[in-house]
Write a protein that holds these residues in place. Structure first.
Motif, PDB file in Angstrom:
ATOM      1  N   TRP A  32       0.819  -1.222   0.000  1.00  0.00           N
ATOM      2  CA  TRP A  32       0.000   0.000   0.000  1.00  0.00           C
ATOM      3  C   TRP A  32       0.848   1.264   0.000  1.00  0.00           C
ATOM      4  N   LYS A  33       0.339   2.278  -0.639  1.00  0.00           N
ATOM      5  CA  LYS A  33       1.055   3.560  -0.682  1.00  0.00           C
ATOM      6  C   LYS A  33       0.547   4.535   0.378  1.00  0.00           C
ATOM      7  N   SER A  36      -1.660   9.966   1.923  1.00  0.00           N
ATOM      8  CA  SER A  36      -1.683  11.296   2.549  1.00  0.00           C
ATOM      9  C   SER A  36      -0.475  12.118   2.103  1.00  0.00           C
ATOM     10  N   THR A  74       3.666  11.824   8.762  1.00  0.00           N
ATOM     11  CA  THR A  74       2.287  11.394   8.937  1.00  0.00           C
ATOM     12  C   THR A  74       2.285  10.205   9.875  1.00  0.00           C
ATOM     13  N   THR A  77      -2.150   5.932  14.500  1.00  0.00           N
ATOM     14  CA  THR A  77      -1.754   5.701  15.885  1.00  0.00           C
ATOM     15  C   THR A  77      -0.689   4.613  15.995  1.00  0.00           C
ATOM     16  N   SER A  78      -0.828   3.562  15.206  1.00  0.00           N
ATOM     17  CA  SER A  78       0.110   2.435  15.282  1.00  0.00           C
ATOM     18  C   SER A  78       1.519   2.813  14.830  1.00  0.00           C
ATOM     19  N   ALA A 123      -5.471  18.688   5.559  1.00  0.00           N
ATOM     20  CA  ALA A 123      -4.399  19.670   5.333  1.00  0.00           C
ATOM     21  C   ALA A 123      -4.689  20.697   4.239  1.00  0.00           C
ATOM     22  N   GLU A 124      -5.680  20.427   3.375  1.00  0.00           N
ATOM     23  CA  GLU A 124      -5.828  21.241   2.162  1.00  0.00           C
ATOM     24  C   GLU A 124      -5.845  22.748   2.421  1.00  0.00           C
ATOM     25  N   SER A 184     -12.737   5.925  13.767  1.00  0.00           N
ATOM     26  CA  SER A 184     -12.401   7.341  13.946  1.00  0.00           C
ATOM     27  C   SER A 184     -12.764   8.210  12.760  1.00  0.00           C
ATOM     28  N   PHE A 188     -12.911  12.306  12.589  1.00  0.00           N
ATOM     29  CA  PHE A 188     -11.820  12.989  11.879  1.00  0.00           C
ATOM     30  C   PHE A 188     -12.294  13.692  10.612  1.00  0.00           C
ATOM     31  N   VAL A 216      -9.426   4.369  -1.476  1.00  0.00           N
ATOM     32  CA  VAL A 216      -9.346   4.352  -0.009  1.00  0.00           C
ATOM     33  C   VAL A 216     -10.608   4.872   0.685  1.00  0.00           C
ATOM     34  N   ASP A 218     -13.896   5.488   2.666  1.00  0.00           N
ATOM     35  CA  ASP A 218     -14.438   4.615   3.716  1.00  0.00           C
ATOM     36  C   ASP A 218     -15.706   3.940   3.252  1.00  0.00           C
TER      37      ASP A 218
HETATM   38  C1  B12 Z   1      -6.104   3.482   3.191  1.00  0.00           C
HETATM   39  C2  B12 Z   1      -6.098   3.147   4.659  1.00  0.00           C
HETATM   40  C3  B12 Z   1      -5.181   2.207   5.069  1.00  0.00           C
HETATM   41  C4  B12 Z   1      -4.101   1.636   4.170  1.00  0.00           C
HETATM   42  C5  B12 Z   1      -2.910   2.591   4.383  1.00  0.00           C
HETATM   43  C6  B12 Z   1      -2.055   2.954   3.272  1.00  0.00           C
HETATM   44  C7  B12 Z   1      -1.222   4.139   3.753  1.00  0.00           C
HETATM   45  N1  B12 Z   1      -0.073   3.902   4.247  1.00  0.00           N
HETATM   46  O1  B12 Z   1      -1.701   5.262   3.697  1.00  0.00           O
HETATM   47  C8  B12 Z   1      -3.828   0.283   4.858  1.00  0.00           C
HETATM   48  C9  B12 Z   1      -4.770  -0.758   4.302  1.00  0.00           C
HETATM   49  C10 B12 Z   1      -2.394  -0.219   4.780  1.00  0.00           C
HETATM   50  C11 B12 Z   1      -4.250   0.621   6.285  1.00  0.00           C
HETATM   51  C12 B12 Z   1      -3.785  -0.046   7.367  1.00  0.00           C
HETATM   52  C13 B12 Z   1      -4.160   0.219   8.655  1.00  0.00           C
HETATM   53  N2  B12 Z   1      -5.111   1.086   9.040  1.00  0.00           N
HETATM   54 CO1  B12 Z   1      -6.011   2.295   7.849  1.00  0.00          CO
HETATM   55  N3  B12 Z   1      -7.028   3.466   6.829  1.00  0.00           N
HETATM   56  C14 B12 Z   1      -6.989   3.769   5.571  1.00  0.00           C
HETATM   57  C15 B12 Z   1      -8.098   4.787   5.274  1.00  0.00           C
HETATM   58  C16 B12 Z   1      -9.331   4.031   4.790  1.00  0.00           C
HETATM   59  C17 B12 Z   1      -7.743   5.890   4.286  1.00  0.00           C
HETATM   60  C18 B12 Z   1      -6.423   6.582   4.558  1.00  0.00           C
HETATM   61  C19 B12 Z   1      -6.130   7.545   3.453  1.00  0.00           C
HETATM   62  O2  B12 Z   1      -5.329   7.286   2.568  1.00  0.00           O
HETATM   63  N4  B12 Z   1      -6.824   8.686   3.432  1.00  0.00           N
HETATM   64  C20 B12 Z   1      -6.651   9.693   2.425  1.00  0.00           C
HETATM   65  C21 B12 Z   1      -5.667  10.773   2.902  1.00  0.00           C
HETATM   66  C22 B12 Z   1      -5.543  11.860   1.877  1.00  0.00           C
HETATM   67  O3  B12 Z   1      -6.214  11.295   4.095  1.00  0.00           O
HETATM   68  P1  B12 Z   1      -5.382  11.310   5.451  1.00  0.00           P
HETATM   69  O4  B12 Z   1      -4.487  10.154   5.544  1.00  0.00           O
HETATM   70  O5  B12 Z   1      -6.302  11.583   6.555  1.00  0.00           O
HETATM   71  O6  B12 Z   1      -4.454  12.592   5.222  1.00  0.00           O
HETATM   72  C23 B12 Z   1      -4.980  13.914   5.323  1.00  0.00           C
HETATM   73  C24 B12 Z   1      -4.860  14.502   6.737  1.00  0.00           C
HETATM   74  O7  B12 Z   1      -4.872  13.521   7.733  1.00  0.00           O
HETATM   75  C25 B12 Z   1      -3.606  15.285   6.716  1.00  0.00           C
HETATM   76  N5  B12 Z   1      -2.345  14.634   6.998  1.00  0.00           N
HETATM   77  C26 B12 Z   1      -2.013  13.334   7.035  1.00  0.00           C
HETATM   78  N6  B12 Z   1      -0.707  13.190   7.277  1.00  0.00           N
HETATM   79  C27 B12 Z   1      -0.182  14.408   7.400  1.00  0.00           C
HETATM   80  C28 B12 Z   1       1.132  14.819   7.639  1.00  0.00           C
HETATM   81  C29 B12 Z   1       1.402  16.186   7.702  1.00  0.00           C
HETATM   82  C30 B12 Z   1       2.790  16.630   7.929  1.00  0.00           C
HETATM   83  C31 B12 Z   1       0.348  17.121   7.544  1.00  0.00           C
HETATM   84  C32 B12 Z   1       0.625  18.567   7.598  1.00  0.00           C
HETATM   85  C33 B12 Z   1      -0.965  16.706   7.305  1.00  0.00           C
HETATM   86  C34 B12 Z   1      -1.217  15.353   7.228  1.00  0.00           C
HETATM   87  O8  B12 Z   1      -3.540  15.753   5.390  1.00  0.00           O
HETATM   88  C35 B12 Z   1      -4.110  14.821   4.468  1.00  0.00           C
HETATM   89  C36 B12 Z   1      -4.904  15.611   3.440  1.00  0.00           C
HETATM   90  O9  B12 Z   1      -5.973  16.309   4.046  1.00  0.00           O
HETATM   91  C37 B12 Z   1      -8.316   5.397   6.691  1.00  0.00           C
HETATM   92  C38 B12 Z   1      -9.635   6.062   6.935  1.00  0.00           C
HETATM   93  C39 B12 Z   1      -9.585   7.515   6.487  1.00  0.00           C
HETATM   94  N7  B12 Z   1     -10.683   7.996   6.028  1.00  0.00           N
HETATM   95  O10 B12 Z   1      -8.587   8.209   6.561  1.00  0.00           O
HETATM   96  C40 B12 Z   1      -8.027   4.201   7.588  1.00  0.00           C
HETATM   97  C41 B12 Z   1      -7.426   4.479   8.961  1.00  0.00           C
HETATM   98  C42 B12 Z   1      -6.382   5.548   8.832  1.00  0.00           C
HETATM   99  N8  B12 Z   1      -6.784   3.204   9.279  1.00  0.00           N
HETATM  100  C43 B12 Z   1      -6.873   2.877  10.493  1.00  0.00           C
HETATM  101  C44 B12 Z   1      -6.289   1.719  11.059  1.00  0.00           C
HETATM  102  C45 B12 Z   1      -6.672   1.407  12.492  1.00  0.00           C
HETATM  103  C46 B12 Z   1      -5.389   0.927  10.341  1.00  0.00           C
HETATM  104  C47 B12 Z   1      -4.575  -0.240  10.905  1.00  0.00           C
HETATM  105  C48 B12 Z   1      -3.884   0.084  12.226  1.00  0.00           C
HETATM  106  C49 B12 Z   1      -5.443  -1.447  11.125  1.00  0.00           C
HETATM  107  C50 B12 Z   1      -6.094  -2.059   9.942  1.00  0.00           C
HETATM  108  N9  B12 Z   1      -5.879  -3.323   9.810  1.00  0.00           N
HETATM  109  O11 B12 Z   1      -6.801  -1.436   9.201  1.00  0.00           O
HETATM  110  C51 B12 Z   1      -3.554  -0.536   9.794  1.00  0.00           C
HETATM  111  C52 B12 Z   1      -2.150  -0.056  10.191  1.00  0.00           C
HETATM  112  C53 B12 Z   1      -1.247   0.564   9.182  1.00  0.00           C
HETATM  113  C54 B12 Z   1       0.120   0.927   9.724  1.00  0.00           C
HETATM  114  N10 B12 Z   1       1.071   1.084   8.834  1.00  0.00           N
HETATM  115  O12 B12 Z   1       0.372   1.040  10.878  1.00  0.00           O
HETATM  116  C55 B12 Z   1      -7.626   3.908  11.299  1.00  0.00           C
HETATM  117  C56 B12 Z   1      -6.597   4.743  12.062  1.00  0.00           C
HETATM  118  C57 B12 Z   1      -7.052   5.253  13.388  1.00  0.00           C
HETATM  119  C58 B12 Z   1      -5.896   5.717  14.179  1.00  0.00           C
HETATM  120  N11 B12 Z   1      -6.149   6.433  15.249  1.00  0.00           N
HETATM  121  O13 B12 Z   1      -4.777   5.449  13.872  1.00  0.00           O
HETATM  122  C59 B12 Z   1      -8.392   4.688  10.180  1.00  0.00           C
HETATM  123  C60 B12 Z   1      -8.649   6.170  10.479  1.00  0.00           C
HETATM  124  C61 B12 Z   1      -9.740   3.968   9.957  1.00  0.00           C
HETATM  125  C62 B12 Z   1     -10.599   3.819  11.174  1.00  0.00           C
HETATM  126  N12 B12 Z   1     -11.418   2.805  11.163  1.00  0.00           N
HETATM  127  O14 B12 Z   1     -10.620   4.527  12.125  1.00  0.00           O
HETATM  128  N13 B12 Z   1      -5.110   1.664   6.325  1.00  0.00           N
END
Ligand code: B12
Ligand code: SF4
Length: 417
Positions: A32-33, A36, A74, A77-78, A123-124, A184, A188, A216, A218
């Motif tokens: 996975w990539k 974010s 980025t 929690t894990s 972040a947008e 979450s 979020f 990705v 939800d």
């Molecule tokens: C795709 C996804 C995955 C992919 C991850 C690929 C990757 N590395 O990104 C995979 C399948 C691997 C995965 C795995 C897991 N995931 Co997941 N996943 C998601 C999902 C559905 C989408 C994430 C995503 O790409 N969003 C799109 C991007 C653009 O949004 P974003 O990440 O939120 O980023 C934005 C902001 O957060 C912010 N931001 C993020 N990072 C940063 C950094 C900086 C510097 C700044 C300024 C801003 C910023 O800016 C971005 C643009 O607005 C989310 C749910 C969600 N809606 O987010 C759950 C979610 C993140 N996952 C979750 C979980 C629990 C997991 C796992 C622990 C368990 C599991 N089996 O699912 C594992 C662990 C992964 C690990 N490495 O530790 C939880 C996390 C909760 C938490 N408190 O951590 C979420 C929120 C789902 C939920 N049910 O609550 N996951």
């Protein structure tokens, strides 16, 4: 003025195996990539030279890399522990460190102690300001992006992590109104279901190199009539663009209720869906607040069949450790999964993630077993029993996963690993 150098870092957690392909010849590929970071890169003005560092691709040699002007990290929690180690390394070099994402938003105080600046929310609306402040050495301690205007979501920089992964990634909607107790997403990304303009999504799809793509969202199809209508329009546009991609997405079970939707999804390249069944019974669904699966007369087996008839795989996800779960739950879930006829079963421990209703409940009942934070965050992968479960002792919890492994059907095609 010299170009400013920005590192965007995705910390690894060695306990998470789903980010890796099996050991061996394929090991240099990752599954996975970190989308974010690719999205952040897309929001970054051209005067910044960007490098995305995904630690899952292999341990980076930070001391050998040129000194950056700013580091953005980025973390789910894990990944928090490792994020703090990376932050400490760069802060020792006097490089300012910004952290954002779900963990920074839910555990603001903890993160504030360990980095120079925290960005909460999406972040947008705020990232260009953060960069501008960093350029003038005026970083603030805290920024809040809130919920983005969906039209401000830019095309992610897929060119920056172009090789080395099995799946490309894309997001087409944000937010979920359902607010299940353990999740979450509503806290979020908000309860309002926000949909990106279809032409933007299609254009972004075209910029992805991988044949396989993880959507990705939800819930790609949403919950209401107008959401489903938009999903259909999206699928039509994707089919018309002849993307030649096979993709997988998360959906709710109502995906099965609309034959036209299923046919359009298949035509647009849908190869698999991930559906949260969560519990085998009504009591469990009530406990989790998973109202959507409780609809009267819902026949899960027939729903799964309808999806599969379109050649779409169904991965069913279940949670172990609910208050209603008694010893023997592993076998019961495996039986439910094979009764529903899913292609693969994903079983996870009920995990109190910070910021969820479940966290508040388990904390108030003193049922969070692994709570030496931040170190213990690395166990918050949903594959460790981090809570105290009502009828399941720690010793009893492990055999349930073994029971499930023994009793489950295997994935019949290679797409969903
Ligand atoms: C795709 C996804 C995955 C992919 C991850 C690929 C990757 N590395 O990104 C995979 C399948 C691997 C995965 C795995 C897991 N995931 Co997941 N996943 C998601 C999902 C559905 C989408 C994430 C995503 O790409 N969003 C799109 C991007 C653009 O949004 P974003 O990440 O939120 O980023 C934005 C902001 O957060 C912010 N931001 C993020 N990072 C940063 C950094 C900086 C510097 C700044 C300024 C801003 C910023 O800016 C971005 C643009 O607005 C989310 C749910 C969600 N809606 O987010 C759950 C979610 C993140 N996952 C979750 C979980 C629990 C997991 C796992 C622990 C368990 C599991 N089996 O699912 C594992 C662990 C992964 C690990 N490495 O530790 C939880 C996390 C909760 C938490 N408190 O951590 C979420 C929120 C789902 C939920 N049910 O609550 N996951
Ligand atoms: S589990 Fe799925 S349906 Fe429930 S709140 Fe989270 S994203 Fe929405």
């Amino acid at each position: 003025m010299h170009a400013m150098r920005l590192y965007l870092i995705n910390p690894s957690n060695p306990l998470v195996s789903i980010v890796k392909v099996k050991e061996g010849r394929w090991n240099r590929y990752r599954v996975w990539k970190p989308l974010s970071l690719m999205v952040l890169a897309g929001l970054t003005p051209p005067e910044w030279e960007i490098r995305i560092v995904d630690e899952n691709l292999g341990a980076p040699d930070y001391p050998a890399m040129p000194r950056p002007d700013l580091v953005g990290i980025t973390a789910f929690t894990s990944q928090a522990n490792r994020a703090y180690e990376v932050a400490a390394h760069f802060r020792r070099l006097d490089v300012p460190v910004v952290m954002g994402g779900i963990h920074a938003t839910m555990c603001l105080d903890e993160v504030m102690e360990r980095v120079d600046s925290v960005v909460t929310g999406e972040a947008e609306g705020i990232w260009p300001q953060v960069l501008e402040d960093a350029r003038h050495s005026g970083l603030k301690r805290r920024y809040d992006g809130g919920l983005a205007e969906i039209n401000d979501v830019r095309v992610a920089r897929h060119d920056l992590l172009a090789t080395g992964y099995v799946f490309g990634a894309i997001q087409t909607t944000r937010g979920c109104p359902l607010n299940c107790s353990f999740c979450s997403v509503t806290a979020f990304n908000g309860a309002r279901y926000r949909q990106r303009p279809i032409p933007d999504v299609v254009r972004e799809f075209q910029s992805i190199r991988e044949k396989y793509v993880l959507v990705v969202d939800d819930n790609l199809i949403g919950t209401r009539f107008e959401h489903i209508a938009r999903a259909k329009d999206l699928f039509r546009a994707m089919a018309q663009a002849n993307l030649r991609k096979e993709w997988a997405a998360q959906v709710t079970i109502n995906f099965a209720d609309d034959e036209e939707l299923l046919a359009l999804a298949a035509k647009a390249g849908c190869g698999g869906v991930f559906i949260g069944f969560e519990s085998h019974g009504v009591e469990g669904l009530r406990e989790l607040g998973k109202k959507f699966n409780l609809l009267k007369g819902r026949d899960f087996r027939a729903s799964v069949r309808r999806i599969q008839r379109h050649n779409i795989l169904v991965v069913g996800s279940f949670i172990i450790g609910l208050d209603v779960d008694k010893p023997g739950i592993g076998r019961r879930l495996a039986e439910a999964a094979s009764q529903y006829g899913v292609d693969n079963l994903n079983a996870l421990f009920l995990t109190p993630l910070p910021g969820t209703r479940l966290w508040d409940k388990m904390k108030s009942e003193d049922r969070i077993a692994l709570d030496a934070f931040p170190e213990d965050w690395k166990y918050y992968t949903l594959t460790f029993p981090v809570g105290r479960y009502k009828h399941l002792s720690l010793d009893e919890s492990i055999p349930f996963l073994v029971e499930i492994r023994v009793a489950t059907p295997r994935c019949s095609r290679g797409l969903l690993l």
